[in-house]
Write a protein that holds these residues in place. Structure first.
Motif, mmCIF file in Angstrom:
data_model
loop_
_atom_site.group_PDB
_atom_site.id
_atom_site.type_symbol
_atom_site.label_atom_id
_atom_site.label_comp_id
_atom_site.label_asym_id
_atom_site.label_seq_id
_atom_site.Cartn_x
_atom_site.Cartn_y
_atom_site.Cartn_z
ATOM 1 N N GLU A 121 -43.983 -39.170 18.224
ATOM 2 C CA GLU A 121 -44.321 -37.760 18.419
ATOM 3 C C GLU A 121 -45.076 -37.217 17.200
ATOM 4 O O GLU A 121 -44.701 -37.491 16.065
ATOM 5 N N PRO A 122 -46.147 -36.456 17.409
ATOM 6 C CA PRO A 122 -46.782 -35.788 16.266
ATOM 7 C C PRO A 122 -45.740 -34.900 15.574
ATOM 8 O O PRO A 122 -45.059 -34.109 16.240
ATOM 9 N N PHE A 123 -45.637 -35.031 14.261
ATOM 10 C CA PHE A 123 -44.538 -34.360 13.552
ATOM 11 C C PHE A 123 -45.084 -33.416 12.489
ATOM 12 O O PHE A 123 -45.939 -33.789 11.673
ATOM 13 N N VAL A 124 -44.581 -32.191 12.512
ATOM 14 C CA VAL A 124 -44.921 -31.198 11.480
ATOM 15 C C VAL A 124 -43.902 -31.361 10.354
ATOM 16 O O VAL A 124 -42.716 -31.067 10.533
ATOM 17 N N HIS A 125 -44.353 -31.820 9.206
ATOM 18 C CA HIS A 125 -43.466 -32.178 8.088
ATOM 19 C C HIS A 125 -43.587 -31.143 6.975
ATOM 20 O O HIS A 125 -44.261 -30.116 7.112
ATOM 21 N N TYR A 126 -42.943 -31.430 5.842
ATOM 22 C CA TYR A 126 -42.905 -30.519 4.694
ATOM 23 C C TYR A 126 -43.555 -31.172 3.483
ATOM 24 O O TYR A 126 -43.487 -32.398 3.308
ATOM 25 N N ASP A 127 -44.151 -30.328 2.641
ATOM 26 C CA ASP A 127 -44.736 -30.889 1.424
ATOM 27 C C ASP A 127 -43.662 -31.049 0.353
ATOM 28 O O ASP A 127 -42.499 -30.673 0.549
ATOM 29 N N ALA A 128 -44.073 -31.603 -0.788
ATOM 30 C CA ALA A 128 -43.103 -31.993 -1.808
ATOM 31 C C ALA A 128 -42.399 -30.811 -2.459
ATOM 32 O O ALA A 128 -41.345 -30.992 -3.086
ATOM 33 N N THR A 129 -42.933 -29.598 -2.318
ATOM 34 C CA THR A 129 -42.296 -28.438 -2.948
ATOM 35 C C THR A 129 -41.077 -27.954 -2.178
ATOM 36 O O THR A 129 -40.322 -27.134 -2.681
ATOM 37 N N ASN A 130 -40.900 -28.447 -0.961
ATOM 38 C CA ASN A 130 -39.760 -28.020 -0.146
ATOM 39 C C ASN A 130 -38.730 -29.148 -0.092
ATOM 40 O O ASN A 130 -39.031 -30.259 0.332
ATOM 41 N N GLY A 131 -37.503 -28.825 -0.520
ATOM 42 C CA GLY A 131 -36.455 -29.832 -0.526
ATOM 43 C C GLY A 131 -36.132 -30.366 0.853
ATOM 44 O O GLY A 131 -35.557 -31.455 0.985
ATOM 45 N N MET A 132 -36.497 -29.625 1.909
ATOM 46 C CA MET A 132 -36.250 -30.077 3.271
ATOM 47 C C MET A 132 -37.020 -31.357 3.581
ATOM 48 O O MET A 132 -36.583 -32.189 4.381
ATOM 49 N N GLY A 133 -38.168 -31.534 2.928
ATOM 50 C CA GLY A 133 -38.981 -32.722 3.187
ATOM 51 C C GLY A 133 -38.251 -34.008 2.828
ATOM 52 O O GLY A 133 -38.212 -34.962 3.621
ATOM 53 N N ALA A 134 -37.654 -34.050 1.634
ATOM 54 C CA ALA A 134 -36.908 -35.237 1.214
ATOM 55 C C ALA A 134 -35.688 -35.449 2.108
ATOM 56 O O ALA A 134 -35.332 -36.589 2.431
ATOM 57 N N TRP A 135 -35.048 -34.330 2.513
ATOM 58 C CA TRP A 135 -33.878 -34.447 3.391
ATOM 59 C C TRP A 135 -34.265 -35.078 4.721
ATOM 60 O O TRP A 135 -33.572 -35.973 5.224
ATOM 61 N N VAL A 136 -35.370 -34.634 5.320
ATOM 62 C CA VAL A 136 -35.815 -35.172 6.607
ATOM 63 C C VAL A 136 -36.145 -36.654 6.482
ATOM 64 O O VAL A 136 -35.753 -37.479 7.330
ATOM 65 N N ASP A 137 -36.860 -37.024 5.430
ATOM 66 C CA ASP A 137 -37.234 -38.434 5.242
ATOM 67 C C ASP A 137 -35.996 -39.317 5.155
ATOM 68 O O ASP A 137 -35.928 -40.388 5.773
ATOM 69 N N GLU A 138 -35.012 -38.881 4.374
ATOM 70 C CA GLU A 138 -33.789 -39.664 4.224
ATOM 71 C C GLU A 138 -33.004 -39.704 5.532
ATOM 72 O O GLU A 138 -32.451 -40.755 5.905
ATOM 73 N N PHE A 139 -32.984 -38.591 6.240
ATOM 74 C CA PHE A 139 -32.222 -38.495 7.474
ATOM 75 C C PHE A 139 -32.776 -39.444 8.542
ATOM 76 O O PHE A 139 -32.022 -40.211 9.157
ATOM 77 N N VAL A 140 -34.080 -39.393 8.791
ATOM 78 C CA VAL A 140 -34.649 -40.245 9.848
ATOM 79 C C VAL A 140 -34.629 -41.712 9.439
ATOM 80 O O VAL A 140 -34.503 -42.603 10.297
#
Length: 300
Positions: free
Chosen positions: A190-209
């Protein structure tokens, strides 16, 4: 430096006109008052009273010092009153750092009530996209209280305000709209709208998936979960957001994950005994975290 007691003794001498009356007004002995005056004269390098056969006479230096002493004593009294008000949580300044999605979702009703009930309290609000960055601000004395998700690490005092669900957002006509929930594996391809490095949510999503062995097809990145939710609702892809990012009005399909996923929302401070901090933290704990409809296609 002259003590407040010495200045108070000088003012009493000027007001009362005698050592006996001044000592009585201050509820102290005459020798003790004379000791304070003598110490003040040593500090000034000049007499503040002339000892006469009958009583005393305040010198010009004494009268001038007494005028300034009255201002100093009034300022000291104000300082005590302000300290008491702040100590009781009725005045002062509270600096709050919060995750950017938390302002409208969680803090607006709290801030509104404080503005109405305790207008003497000055509230400063800063918004951040990283829990670690907020903790850095706390440790550098840039804020008094952090409200947001769990940081990587902290030695500060932590209280759990509640749990926030993390959900999948897509457009209203996406295939996810026909499901009750979405698995992480369903995000593959699926095309995914992700977060840049300034948002801690980005690292959380990467680790989660990664824990589920899933790779994301990232089509664009944004700093804000609120923007990610709106982009997903507009058909730019799917995304993962905390429910606090769903404030505002836009069309989207919001679905729970399978299994459901939550994250703790914390209050973090270095001064847990501070009356303002205690009272502010107690407010959202009493209210509970807001609920968001994640059961159907919604226009938020």
């Amino acid at each position: 430096m002259a003590t407040l007691m010495a200045l108070e003794c000088l003012v009493a001498l000027v007001d009362e006109g005698s050592v006996t009356k001044a000592a009585a007004a201050l509820h102290m002995s005459q020798p003790a008052l004379s000791h304070q005056i003598a110490a003040l004269e040593r500090e000034l390098g000049t007499p503040v009273v002339e000892r006469m056969t009958r009583g005393i006479r305040v010198t010009a230096a004494g009268r001038a010092a007494a005028e300034e002493a009255k201002l100093a004593l009034e300022a000291a009294e104000r300082a005590v009153q302000v300290g008491r008000r702040v100590g009781e949580g009725l005045g002062g300044r509270l600096r709050i750092a919060c995750a950017e999605t938390m302002t409208a979702w969680l803090l607006v009703p709290v801030l509104r009530q404080w503005r109405t009930k305790w207008p003497q309290v000055s509230l400063d609000l800063q918004e951040f996209s990283s829990a670690d960055r907020m903790v850095e601000e706390l440790m550098a004395d840039g804020t008094d209280l952090v409200v947001g998700p769990e940081p990587t690490a902290t030695t500060a005092h932590v209280e759990v305000l509640g749990q926030e669900e993390v959900v999948i957002v897509s457009s209203p006509n996406h295939a996810f709209a026909d499901r009750d929930s979405v698995k992480v594996s369903d995000l593959a391809g699926e095309p995914f709208v992700h977060y840049d490095a300034t948002n801690g949510m980005g690292a959380w999503v990467d680790e989660f998936v990664a824990d589920y062995g899933t790779r994301l097809d990232v089509v664009l990145r944004t700093r804000s979960p609120r923007t990610a939710a709106q982009l997903a609702g507009a058909g730019m892809g799917v995304t993962i957001v905390p429910v606090s990012a769903l404030a505002g009005r836009f069309s989207a399909t919001v679905r729970r994950m399978e299994p459901r996923v939550h994250r703790d929302i914390l209050a973090i401070t270095l001064t847990p005994s501070d009356a303002l901090v205690r009272r502010f933290v107690a407010d959202p704990r009493r209210r509970g975290l807001p609920r968001v409809n994640t059961e159907r296609q919604v226009q938020l």
